[in-house]
Scaffold this motif. Structure first.
Motif, short mmCIF file in Angstrom:
data_model
loop_
_atom_site.label_atom_id
_atom_site.label_comp_id
_atom_site.label_asym_id
_atom_site.label_seq_id
_atom_site.Cartn_x
_atom_site.Cartn_y
_atom_site.Cartn_z
N VAL A 90 0.86 -1.19 0.00
CA VAL A 90 0.00 0.00 0.00
C VAL A 90 0.90 1.24 0.00
CG1 VAL A 90 -1.91 -1.17 1.19
CG2 VAL A 90 -0.21 0.05 2.52
N PRO A 91 0.35 2.39 -0.32
CA PRO A 91 1.18 3.60 -0.36
C PRO A 91 1.86 3.88 0.99
CG PRO A 91 -0.94 4.01 -1.41
CD PRO A 91 -1.02 2.65 -0.76
N VAL A 92 3.10 4.34 0.91
CA VAL A 92 3.89 4.64 2.11
C VAL A 92 3.15 5.65 2.99
CG1 VAL A 92 6.03 5.73 2.92
CG2 VAL A 92 6.10 4.06 1.07
N LEU A 93 2.54 6.64 2.39
CA LEU A 93 1.83 7.66 3.16
C LEU A 93 0.70 7.05 3.98
CD1 LEU A 93 1.81 10.65 3.82
CD2 LEU A 93 0.27 11.01 1.90
N THR A 94 0.02 6.07 3.44
CA THR A 94 -1.06 5.38 4.16
C THR A 94 -0.50 4.66 5.39
OG1 THR A 94 -2.28 5.08 2.11
CG2 THR A 94 -2.90 3.65 3.95
N VAL A 95 0.62 3.97 5.21
CA VAL A 95 1.26 3.26 6.32
C VAL A 95 1.72 4.26 7.37
CG1 VAL A 95 3.16 1.73 6.99
CG2 VAL A 95 1.97 1.36 4.82
N LEU A 96 2.34 5.34 6.92
CA LEU A 96 2.86 6.35 7.83
C LEU A 96 1.75 6.99 8.65
CD1 LEU A 96 5.33 7.97 8.77
CD2 LEU A 96 4.89 9.56 6.88
N ILE A 97 0.69 7.41 7.98
CA ILE A 97 -0.44 8.03 8.69
C ILE A 97 -1.06 7.04 9.68
CG2 ILE A 97 -2.77 8.97 8.42
CD1 ILE A 97 -1.76 10.23 5.78
N GLY A 98 -1.27 5.82 9.24
CA GLY A 98 -1.84 4.80 10.12
C GLY A 98 -0.99 4.55 11.35
N SER A 99 0.32 4.44 11.16
CA SER A 99 1.19 4.16 12.31
C SER A 99 1.26 5.34 13.26
CB SER A 99 2.60 3.77 11.84
OG SER A 99 3.27 4.87 11.25
N LYS A 100 1.30 6.55 12.73
CA LYS A 100 1.37 7.73 13.59
C LYS A 100 0.06 7.97 14.34
CE LYS A 100 5.56 8.99 13.11
NZ LYS A 100 6.47 9.07 14.26
N VAL A 101 -1.05 7.76 13.69
CA VAL A 101 -2.34 7.93 14.36
C VAL A 101 -2.52 6.86 15.44
CG1 VAL A 101 -4.85 7.85 14.04
CG2 VAL A 101 -3.42 9.17 12.46
N ALA A 102 -2.12 5.62 15.14
CA ALA A 102 -2.21 4.56 16.15
C ALA A 102 -1.34 4.89 17.36
CB ALA A 102 -1.79 3.23 15.54
N ALA A 103 -0.14 5.39 17.12
CA ALA A 103 0.76 5.77 18.22
C ALA A 103 0.17 6.92 19.02
CB ALA A 103 2.14 6.14 17.68
N MET A 104 -0.45 7.87 18.33
CA MET A 104 -1.07 9.00 19.02
C MET A 104 -2.21 8.52 19.92
SD MET A 104 -3.08 12.34 17.46
CE MET A 104 -4.35 11.36 16.69
N THR A 126 7.28 11.48 25.70
CA THR A 126 6.96 10.52 24.65
C THR A 126 5.55 10.75 24.11
OG1 THR A 126 8.43 8.91 25.69
CG2 THR A 126 6.83 8.05 24.11
N ALA A 127 4.61 10.98 25.01
CA ALA A 127 3.22 11.20 24.59
C ALA A 127 3.10 12.44 23.71
CB ALA A 127 2.31 11.31 25.82
N ILE A 128 3.76 13.51 24.11
CA ILE A 128 3.69 14.74 23.31
C ILE A 128 4.28 14.52 21.92
CG2 ILE A 128 4.57 17.11 23.12
CD1 ILE A 128 4.29 17.25 26.22
N ALA A 129 5.40 13.81 21.85
CA ALA A 129 6.01 13.52 20.55
C ALA A 129 5.06 12.69 19.69
CB ALA A 129 7.34 12.80 20.73
N ARG A 130 4.43 11.69 20.29
CA ARG A 130 3.50 10.83 19.55
C ARG A 130 2.25 11.59 19.11
NH1 ARG A 130 6.28 6.66 17.65
NH2 ARG A 130 7.33 5.53 19.30
N ILE A 131 1.74 12.43 19.98
CA ILE A 131 0.55 13.22 19.64
C ILE A 131 0.89 14.22 18.53
CG2 ILE A 131 -1.07 14.96 20.52
CD1 ILE A 131 -0.85 13.38 23.25
N THR A 132 2.05 14.86 18.64
CA THR A 132 2.48 15.80 17.60
C THR A 132 2.60 15.09 16.25
OG1 THR A 132 3.70 17.13 19.22
CG2 THR A 132 4.29 17.42 16.90
N GLY A 133 3.24 13.93 16.25
CA GLY A 133 3.39 13.17 15.01
C GLY A 133 2.04 12.74 14.44
N GLY A 134 1.12 12.33 15.33
CA GLY A 134 -0.20 11.91 14.88
C GLY A 134 -1.01 13.04 14.28
N VAL A 135 -0.99 14.19 14.96
CA VAL A 135 -1.72 15.35 14.44
C VAL A 135 -1.14 15.80 13.10
CG1 VAL A 135 -2.23 17.80 14.87
CG2 VAL A 135 -2.53 16.13 16.70
N LEU A 136 0.20 15.83 13.02
CA LEU A 136 0.85 16.22 11.77
C LEU A 136 0.49 15.23 10.66
CD1 LEU A 136 2.81 18.24 10.45
CD2 LEU A 136 4.68 16.74 11.18
N ALA A 137 0.47 13.95 10.98
CA ALA A 137 0.12 12.93 9.98
C ALA A 137 -1.32 13.11 9.48
CB ALA A 137 0.31 11.54 10.56
N LEU A 138 -2.23 13.45 10.39
CA LEU A 138 -3.62 13.63 10.00
C LEU A 138 -3.79 14.80 9.02
CD1 LEU A 138 -5.52 13.02 13.34
CD2 LEU A 138 -5.66 11.65 11.25
#
Length: 191
Positions: A29-43, A177-189
């Motif tokens: 699947v597209p890399v962007l889909t994997v990236l967004i999914g992983s970052k949102v799951a981590a968030m 760690t939580a702030i980094a994960r939330i930041t990454g998730g929001v940015l991915a969204l």
């Protein structure tokens, strides 16, 4: 102490398995889909952890570094997934593992001394990255070079991520760690 080591080992294994599975998924699947999914799951996981923990956010300016870590972590993981998609995992993994060298360099710049075993580890790490990056046959060189550059970019980005997270963790490791994960998730969204 045994519990901490067990949890750390489980975390390391989980991280490795998730990266490996994400790399395999990025070939389908597209890399962007994997990236967004992983970052949102981590968030989402980070939000659950801070809710269950129930400790309020400390008022410490060092935690701002975890926002920077989240901003750097997103493209670093994207480069890693792209490298896994385009290259051989046998090549990509050791190059991306060079991320561990960035905190070593940071520590040396901060005045820390490198012990003998750590020095041996640095030499072995550099040798592994060099050998994994060795030129290959012309037929695969273009794709291979692209994957190598992506893996190298991922290594630098992840290394900086680790340094920033470590510095922010001096305030509160869980919140950092939580702030980094939330930041990454929001940015991915919003990518």
């Amino acid at each position: 102490m045994a519990l901490v080591m067990t949890v750390a080992a489980l975390a390391a294994v989980s991280w490795g398995i998730s990266d490996f599975l994400a790399g395999l998924l990025a070939r389908r699947v597209p890399v962007l889909t994997v990236l967004i999914g992983s970052k949102v799951a981590a968030m989402l996981l980070a939000l659950v952890v801070i809710a269950v923990r129930g400790v309020p956010l400390p008022h410490d300016p060092r935690l701002a570094l975890s926002i920077a870590a989240g901003l750097i972590g997103l493209p670093a993981m994207g480069l890693l997934y792209r490298a896994m998609r385009d290259g051989s995992l046998v090549v990509v993994a050791p190059v991306a593992a060079g991320a561990a060298l960035v905190p070593v360099v940071w520590g040396l710049l901060q005045g820390e001394r490198l012990g003998f075993l750590a020095g041996v580890g640095v030499v072995i790490g550099l040798a592994g990255v060099t050998m994994a990056s060795w030129p290959v046959a012309a037929a695969h060189r273009r794709t291979h070079r692209s994957a190598q550059w992506c893996a190298l970019g991922a290594a630098v980005g992840l290394g900086v991520y680790f340094v920033l997270l470590h510095e922010a963790g001096a305030a509160d490791q869980i919140w950092a760690t939580a702030i980094a994960r939330i930041t990454g998730g929001v940015l991915a969204l919003f990518s």
